[in-house]
Motif scaffolding. Structure first.
Motif, PDB file in Angstrom:
ATOM      1  N   TYR A 116       0.830  -1.196   0.000  1.00 11.69           N
ATOM      2  CA  TYR A 116       0.000   0.000   0.000  1.00 11.69           C
ATOM      3  C   TYR A 116       0.873   1.258   0.000  1.00 11.69           C
ATOM      4  O   TYR A 116       0.576   2.232  -0.709  1.00 11.69           O
ATOM      5  CB  TYR A 116      -0.918   0.018   1.225  1.00 11.69           C
ATOM      6  CG  TYR A 116      -1.813  -1.191   1.366  1.00 11.69           C
ATOM      7  CD1 TYR A 116      -2.196  -1.945   0.258  1.00 11.69           C
ATOM      8  CD2 TYR A 116      -2.271  -1.601   2.621  1.00 11.69           C
ATOM      9  CE1 TYR A 116      -3.012  -3.052   0.394  1.00 11.69           C
ATOM     10  CE2 TYR A 116      -3.087  -2.710   2.759  1.00 11.69           C
ATOM     11  CZ  TYR A 116      -3.453  -3.442   1.649  1.00 11.69           C
ATOM     12  OH  TYR A 116      -4.263  -4.530   1.783  1.00 11.69           O
ATOM     13  N   ALA A 117       1.953   1.226   0.771  1.00  8.48           N
ATOM     14  CA  ALA A 117       2.854   2.376   0.825  1.00  8.48           C
ATOM     15  C   ALA A 117       3.509   2.606  -0.537  1.00  8.48           C
ATOM     16  O   ALA A 117       3.698   3.756  -0.961  1.00  8.48           O
ATOM     17  CB  ALA A 117       3.916   2.153   1.901  1.00  8.48           C
ATOM     18  N   ALA A 118       3.858   1.520  -1.232  1.00 11.58           N
ATOM     19  CA  ALA A 118       4.453   1.653  -2.565  1.00 11.58           C
ATOM     20  C   ALA A 118       3.452   2.266  -3.548  1.00 11.58           C
ATOM     21  O   ALA A 118       3.817   3.095  -4.394  1.00 11.58           O
ATOM     22  CB  ALA A 118       4.917   0.285  -3.065  1.00 11.58           C
ATOM     23  N   ALA A 119       2.187   1.865  -3.430  1.00  9.71           N
ATOM     24  CA  ALA A 119       1.153   2.459  -4.280  1.00  9.71           C
ATOM     25  C   ALA A 119       1.004   3.942  -3.976  1.00  9.71           C
ATOM     26  O   ALA A 119       0.857   4.769  -4.892  1.00  9.71           O
ATOM     27  CB  ALA A 119      -0.174   1.732  -4.067  1.00  9.71           C
ATOM     28  N   LEU A 123       1.431   7.210  -6.515  1.00 12.79           N
ATOM     29  CA  LEU A 123       0.403   8.245  -6.630  1.00 12.79           C
ATOM     30  C   LEU A 123       0.965   9.617  -6.289  1.00 12.79           C
ATOM     31  O   LEU A 123       0.546  10.634  -6.873  1.00 12.79           O
ATOM     32  CB  LEU A 123      -0.780   7.908  -5.728  1.00 12.79           C
ATOM     33  CG  LEU A 123      -1.615   6.696  -6.166  1.00 12.79           C
ATOM     34  CD1 LEU A 123      -2.607   6.304  -5.075  1.00 12.79           C
ATOM     35  CD2 LEU A 123      -2.365   7.002  -7.466  1.00 12.79           C
ATOM     36  N   GLU A 124       1.909   9.678  -5.350  1.00  7.81           N
ATOM     37  CA  GLU A 124       2.562  10.946  -5.013  1.00  7.81           C
ATOM     38  C   GLU A 124       3.208  11.556  -6.252  1.00  7.81           C
ATOM     39  O   GLU A 124       3.132  12.768  -6.477  1.00  7.81           O
ATOM     40  CB  GLU A 124       3.627  10.717  -3.929  1.00  7.81           C
ATOM     41  CG  GLU A 124       3.099  10.421  -2.544  1.00  7.81           C
ATOM     42  CD  GLU A 124       2.801  11.675  -1.742  1.00  7.81           C
ATOM     43  OE1 GLU A 124       2.841  12.777  -2.326  1.00  7.81           O
ATOM     44  OE2 GLU A 124       2.508  11.545  -0.539  1.00  7.81           O
ATOM     45  N   GLU A 125       3.840  10.727  -7.072  1.00  9.26           N
ATOM     46  CA  GLU A 125       4.504  11.217  -8.276  1.00  9.26           C
ATOM     47  C   GLU A 125       3.501  11.643  -9.339  1.00  9.26           C
ATOM     48  O   GLU A 125       3.741  12.604 -10.087  1.00  9.26           O
ATOM     49  CB  GLU A 125       5.434  10.141  -8.835  1.00  9.26           C
ATOM     50  CG  GLU A 125       6.613   9.810  -7.930  1.00  9.26           C
ATOM     51  CD  GLU A 125       7.561   8.829  -8.592  1.00  9.26           C
ATOM     52  OE1 GLU A 125       7.383   8.524  -9.796  1.00  9.26           O
ATOM     53  OE2 GLU A 125       8.482   8.342  -7.905  1.00  9.26           O
ATOM     54  N   LEU A 126       2.384  10.938  -9.411  1.00 13.44           N
ATOM     55  CA  LEU A 126       1.386  11.245 -10.439  1.00 13.44           C
ATOM     56  C   LEU A 126       0.512  12.425 -10.061  1.00 13.44           C
ATOM     57  O   LEU A 126      -0.116  13.046 -10.940  1.00 13.44           O
ATOM     58  CB  LEU A 126       0.502  10.016 -10.683  1.00 13.44           C
ATOM     59  CG  LEU A 126       1.182   8.814 -11.343  1.00 13.44           C
ATOM     60  CD1 LEU A 126       0.276   7.590 -11.291  1.00 13.44           C
ATOM     61  CD2 LEU A 126       1.547   9.145 -12.786  1.00 13.44           C
ATOM     62  N   LEU A 127       0.454  12.749  -8.764  1.00 13.59           N
ATOM     63  CA  LEU A 127      -0.412  13.823  -8.285  1.00 13.59           C
ATOM     64  C   LEU A 127       0.403  14.830  -7.470  1.00 13.59           C
ATOM     65  O   LEU A 127       0.240  14.949  -6.249  1.00 13.59           O
ATOM     66  CB  LEU A 127      -1.549  13.252  -7.437  1.00 13.59           C
ATOM     67  CG  LEU A 127      -2.527  12.312  -8.151  1.00 13.59           C
ATOM     68  CD1 LEU A 127      -3.421  11.603  -7.140  1.00 13.59           C
ATOM     69  CD2 LEU A 127      -3.360  13.091  -9.158  1.00 13.59           C
TER      70      LEU A 127
END
Length: 404
Positions: A116-119, A123-127
């Motif tokens: 979950y942390a990897a996901a 998402l941090e990079e995409l948003l």
């Protein structure tokens, strides 16, 4: 007492219809002889203990039946689930993991927070931007919301485009049709009511906001090439051509549900595949709706591991005995959903009929995605997916094919 002459498929259908008298909605679809259903409705009210004993009797009868192996395997899986349901209805102590195993032929475990942390990191990079990830994710989801006034037209446009693809890849009866309707006060986002004769009614829950990137998945799941397509092809083949009576009834909390939900969740991949985001954006653009399809597809892939958090919540509630506050917090933290959305999910997870059902989406998708990916070299996705639409496969059979 059952006799050697018992018609196991017919008695299985009758047994399934009796469960619907104890729990309305247990029969998801029935397309068989109306006289059978009417006769069951005229019987004395059943008890869970009676249905448990009938399920056990039919399981014993399967040991000496002359039915083909695939029919026996399907019926054994279904009857095992019904026997467990009857025990839970009777108030017998059944552990949650045992219940899930009996219903769906899979085992459940908590997900790995590291996944979950990897996901979240993806998402941090995409948003990028200010505020927490949960806030940015919520903002992105709000930007993608379909205007309520455009929801119906968007659904019909996507349905038409996916129908063309499903017809070309999988074939459908000429008379098939899907009717869409908007409903409220339901614990799910969408539901397919298969009415037989190649007709479905698909209900869409207006209580939940519908994102434009989610609508292609919803339509593919419920209609083309998901539930509606599967029901049509099985009615045409297994029921009408092969006279397999057991497939005239579709029962909740049985292995066929895991198969159905897994294949439906793979529907967009089976109909469009990579590039579904830009494809959907093009369809919606004709309605004046703007979707960044490439970004939507990347975010969906990054967030996919978070789907398992919903199953965590069910295990925490029903196996570990944690309270709703702790489970809601878990959903909010890892799924990045609002408290309102987490509460809606909790409503589904605590519904007596649906409390174990989340496994069909989580494990169903994972199992069938692995099986679809393990197809022989050179075999098109459509050829492999067609087996899911046409054959009475079970999760046990799929697992055996993956490990054999």
């Amino acid at each position: 007492m059952l006799t050697d002459a018992v018609d196991v498929p017919l008695e299985y259908v009758r047994l399934g219809l009796r469960f619907d008298r104890l729990e309305e909605g247990f029969v998801d679809a029935y397309t068989g002889d109306r006289r059978i259903r009417a006769a069951v409705a005229d019987e004395p009210a059943p008890t869970p203990q009676l249905l448990r004993n009938q399920a056990r009797g039919l399981l014993r009868e399967l040991d000496s039946t002359d039915l083909p192996a695939d029919r026996v395997a399907h019926l054994r899986a279904q009857l095992t689930a019904l026997e467990c349901t009857a025990r839970t209805m009777a108030g017998e102590p059944v552990g949650y993991r045992e219940e899930v195993r009996a219903y769906f032929q899979v085992d459940v475990e908590l997900g790995d927070p590291a996944d979950y942390a990897a996901a979240h990191a993806e998402l941090e990079e995409l948003l990028p931007g200010s505020g927490s990830l949960a806030e940015r994710y919520a903002q992105h989801r709000r930007r993608e919301e379909c205007p309520p006034a455009s929801l119906e037209s968007a659904v019909h446009a996507l349905s038409s485009a996916l129908r063309d693809r499903a017809r070309a890849a999988y074939g459908l009866p000429e008379a098939e049709t899907v009717q869409y309707e908007v409903v409220t006060d339901k614990p799910w986002s969408g539901f397919n009511y298969y009415e037989g004769e190649f007709r479905s009614r698909v209900a869409i829950n207006a209580d939940l906001p519908h994102r434009m990137s989610q609508l292609p998945h919803l339509v593919a799941h419920e209609s083309y090439p998901g539930h509606h397509t599967e029901h049509c092809r099985k009615e045409l083949g297994l029921v009408r051509r092969d006279d397999h009576l057991e497939h005239t009834v579709f029962l909740v909390n049985t292995p066929e549900c895991l198969m159905a939900e897994g294949l439906a969740d793979l529907g967009l991949e089976a109909a469009v595949g990579a590039g579904w985001g830009p494809w959907a954006a093009e369809v919606l653009a004709d309605l004046g709706l703007r979707l960044d399809g490439e970004l939507a597809e990347r975010i969906a892939a990054a967030a996919a591991p978070l789907n398992r958090v919903r199953q965590d919540a069910a295990v925490m509630l029903h196996d570990q005995g944690l309270g709703s506050d702790a489970v809601t917090a878990h959903l909010q933290r890892w799924s990045l959903v609002s408290q309102d959305r987490a509460t809606q999910q909790l409503r589904f997870l605590t519904h007596p009929l649906w409390r174990a059902y989340i496994t069909t989406y989580v494990e169903g998708y994972d199992l069938l995605a692995r099986w679809l990916g393990a197809r022989p070299a050179g075999q098109p996705v459509a050829d492999r997916f067609l087996r899911l639409l046409d054959e009475p496969l079970t999760p046990g059979r799929i697992t055996a094919e993956l490990t054999g």
